[in-house]
Every structure is written in structure tokens, then in C-alpha cells.
Design a protein around this motif. Structure first.
Motif, PDB file in Angstrom:
ATOM      1  N   THR A   6       0.838  -1.202   0.000  1.00 15.75           N
ATOM      2  CA  THR A   6       0.000   0.000   0.000  1.00 15.75           C
ATOM      3  C   THR A   6       0.873   1.252   0.000  1.00 15.75           C
ATOM      4  N   ALA A   7       1.929   1.230   0.807  1.00 19.12           N
ATOM      5  CA  ALA A   7       2.847   2.374   0.872  1.00 19.12           C
ATOM      6  C   ALA A   7       3.519   2.607  -0.482  1.00 19.12           C
ATOM      7  N   ILE A   8       3.935   1.539  -1.150  1.00 21.90           N
ATOM      8  CA  ILE A   8       4.583   1.668  -2.457  1.00 21.90           C
ATOM      9  C   ILE A   8       3.611   2.241  -3.486  1.00 21.90           C
ATOM     10  N   ALA A   9       2.385   1.774  -3.475  1.00 19.83           N
ATOM     11  CA  ALA A   9       1.384   2.281  -4.421  1.00 19.83           C
ATOM     12  C   ALA A   9       1.136   3.779  -4.184  1.00 19.83           C
ATOM     13  N   ARG A  10       0.999   4.188  -2.919  1.00 24.46           N
ATOM     14  CA  ARG A  10       0.811   5.608  -2.605  1.00 24.46           C
ATOM     15  C   ARG A  10       2.039   6.425  -3.018  1.00 24.46           C
ATOM     16  N   TYR A  11       3.204   5.868  -2.756  1.00 23.29           N
ATOM     17  CA  TYR A  11       4.467   6.522  -3.076  1.00 23.29           C
ATOM     18  C   TYR A  11       4.595   6.758  -4.579  1.00 23.29           C
ATOM     19  N   HIS A  12       4.338   5.739  -5.367  1.00 22.46           N
ATOM     20  CA  HIS A  12       4.455   5.854  -6.826  1.00 22.46           C
ATOM     21  C   HIS A  12       3.498   6.899  -7.398  1.00 22.46           C
ATOM     22  N   ALA A  13       2.361   7.083  -6.772  1.00 23.20           N
ATOM     23  CA  ALA A  13       1.349   8.012  -7.279  1.00 23.20           C
ATOM     24  C   ALA A  13       1.577   9.461  -6.847  1.00 23.20           C
ATOM     25  N   MET A  14       2.476   9.695  -5.891  1.00 21.72           N
ATOM     26  CA  MET A  14       2.706  11.051  -5.391  1.00 21.72           C
ATOM     27  C   MET A  14       3.194  11.965  -6.520  1.00 21.72           C
ATOM     28  N   LYS A  15       2.715  13.198  -6.530  1.00 22.71           N
ATOM     29  CA  LYS A  15       3.149  14.188  -7.510  1.00 22.71           C
ATOM     30  C   LYS A  15       4.461  14.819  -7.037  1.00 22.71           C
ATOM     31  N   LEU A  16       5.338  15.053  -7.975  1.00 18.62           N
ATOM     32  CA  LEU A  16       6.641  15.634  -7.631  1.00 18.62           C
ATOM     33  C   LEU A  16       6.499  16.996  -6.962  1.00 18.62           C
ATOM     34  N   LYS A  17       5.551  17.799  -7.425  1.00 17.16           N
ATOM     35  CA  LYS A  17       5.385  19.144  -6.855  1.00 17.16           C
ATOM     36  C   LYS A  17       5.079  19.092  -5.362  1.00 17.16           C
ATOM     37  N   ASP A  18       4.589  17.956  -4.873  1.00 15.67           N
ATOM     38  CA  ASP A  18       4.244  17.824  -3.461  1.00 15.67           C
ATOM     39  C   ASP A  18       5.423  17.389  -2.587  1.00 15.67           C
ATOM     40  N   ILE A  19       6.537  17.021  -3.199  1.00 13.96           N
ATOM     41  CA  ILE A  19       7.661  16.537  -2.396  1.00 13.96           C
ATOM     42  C   ILE A  19       8.969  17.291  -2.669  1.00 13.96           C
ATOM     43  N   LEU A  20       8.908  18.360  -3.445  1.00 12.51           N
ATOM     44  CA  LEU A  20      10.118  19.112  -3.781  1.00 12.51           C
ATOM     45  C   LEU A  20      10.675  19.839  -2.564  1.00 12.51           C
ATOM     46  N   PRO A  21      12.009  19.854  -2.450  1.00  9.98           N
ATOM     47  CA  PRO A  21      12.620  20.691  -1.411  1.00  9.98           C
ATOM     48  C   PRO A  21      12.437  22.172  -1.764  1.00  9.98           C
ATOM     49  N   PRO A  22      12.651  23.063  -0.826  1.00  9.20           N
ATOM     50  CA  PRO A  22      12.478  24.497  -1.098  1.00  9.20           C
ATOM     51  C   PRO A  22      13.374  24.962  -2.254  1.00  9.20           C
ATOM     52  N   ILE A  23      12.827  25.807  -3.104  1.00  9.37           N
ATOM     53  CA  ILE A  23      13.539  26.300  -4.291  1.00  9.37           C
ATOM     54  C   ILE A  23      14.818  27.033  -3.902  1.00  9.37           C
ATOM     55  N   ASP A  24      14.829  27.705  -2.755  1.00 18.27           N
ATOM     56  CA  ASP A  24      16.013  28.467  -2.364  1.00 18.27           C
ATOM     57  C   ASP A  24      17.177  27.578  -1.925  1.00 18.27           C
ATOM     58  N   SER A  25      16.959  26.276  -1.851  1.00 13.72           N
ATOM     59  CA  SER A  25      18.045  25.362  -1.511  1.00 13.72           C
ATOM     60  C   SER A  25      18.777  24.837  -2.752  1.00 13.72           C
TER      61      SER A  25
END
Length: 158
Positions: A6-25
Motif C-alpha cells: 500500500t505504501a509503495i502504491a501511494r508513493y508511486h502516485a505522489m506528484k513531484l510538486k508535493d515533495i520538492l525541497p524548497p527552491i532556495d536550496s
């Protein structure tokens, strides 16, 4: 085992914009930044994203840590044959002064609306550990690395 699936399925579906580090880094320079500015960032980072600051912040290229060899090596030490004069021109002694002259123009990028699975597939296809993340107008908004993806997966599992 069901929880892991279940965790893998949720992980694969996550959008990149939701996990990006701060732009200033991000290690980012403008196309007209000096080669010295590039080297200063590469002292502590493995890459520098090059963007067009004067117009719209679009991603133009990338300079990787190993690219430094090309631009600090004297031009006569480069092996040249048809189609390889670019590395000679990328040398400081060959006249390169700014980021756009030493960057690799084919930075591999991915849209921020793509999923983690899309990023993993692209990394595998290109044998990369790092992708530039761009918005719909090709502006750099982040980066996604294998390390970030590993950390996010472990966060979901534990």
C-alpha cells in the motif's frame, strides 16, 4: 507485507510538486554568471542548474561536478576529432568565461505534475540520480534526486 504494498502504491502516485525541497536550496546560476561563480558552487555541490534570469527563469542547462575537468584543463590536452571541439571551447583557456559557455545544454528534466513513478522511470532510462523539475513553462522550480525519493519512501513506511 500488505502495508508495504500500500505504501509503495501511494508513493508511486505522489506528484513531484508535493515533495520538492524548497527552491532556495537549489544550486542555481544565471547564464551570464562567471565560471568562478560556477566553481564556487561546485566546491560543495555536485551540480549547478543554469537558468535564463533576464527573461523568464527557464532552465537552460546544467553543469556537473565532473564537467569541471573540461573547463580547467588546457585546450591542448583535450582529445579532439570531428565533432568534439565543443570541449576545447568550454575550457577557460579556450575562452570560456560564463556559465552558458561551460554548461551542458541537455539537462534532463521532468514536469512537476508527473509522479514519483515517472521520475523513477526517467532516472532508470537515462541512468541518472538527479532530474530538474520544471513547471509548464519550462521554468526551474526544483530538483528531484534519488536521495530525496529514498527519504520520502522511508517516511511513508515508518
Amino acid at each position: 507485507m500488505k502495508e508495504l504494498e500500500t505504501a509503495i502504491a501511494r508513493y508511486h502516485a505522489m506528484k513531484l510538486k508535493d515533495i520538492l525541497p524548497p527552491i532556495d536550496s537549489l544550486p542555481v546560476l544565471c547564464t551570464d554568471s562567471s565560471v568562478i561563480n560556477v566553481l564556487e558552487i561546485l566546491r560543495t555541490r555536485h551540480h549547478v542548474w543554469v537558468i535564463n534570469c533576464k527573461e523568464d527563469g527557464k532552465l537552460i542547462g546544467v553543469i556537473r561536478y565532473l564537467d569541471v575537468i573540461n573547463f580547467i584543463m588546457p585546450p591542448e590536452k583535450h582529445s579532439t576529432f570531428i565533432g568534439t571541439t565543443r570541449t576545447v571551447l568550454m575550457s577557460i583557456q579556450g575562452g570560456a568565461e560564463i556559465a552558458s559557455e561551460v554548461m551542458e545544454k541537455s539537462a534532463i528534466k521532468i514536469n512537476h505534475n508527473k509522479s514519483v513513478l515517472d521520475a523513477l522511470e526517467k532516472m532508470k532510462n537515462y541512468n541518472l540520480q538527479l532530474l530538474a523539475v520544471v513547471d509548464d513553462e519550462n521554468r526551474l522550480i526544483g530538483e528531484i534526486s534519488l536521495r530525496i525519493l529514498i527519504n520520502k519512501f522511508l517516511d511513508l513506511c515508518f
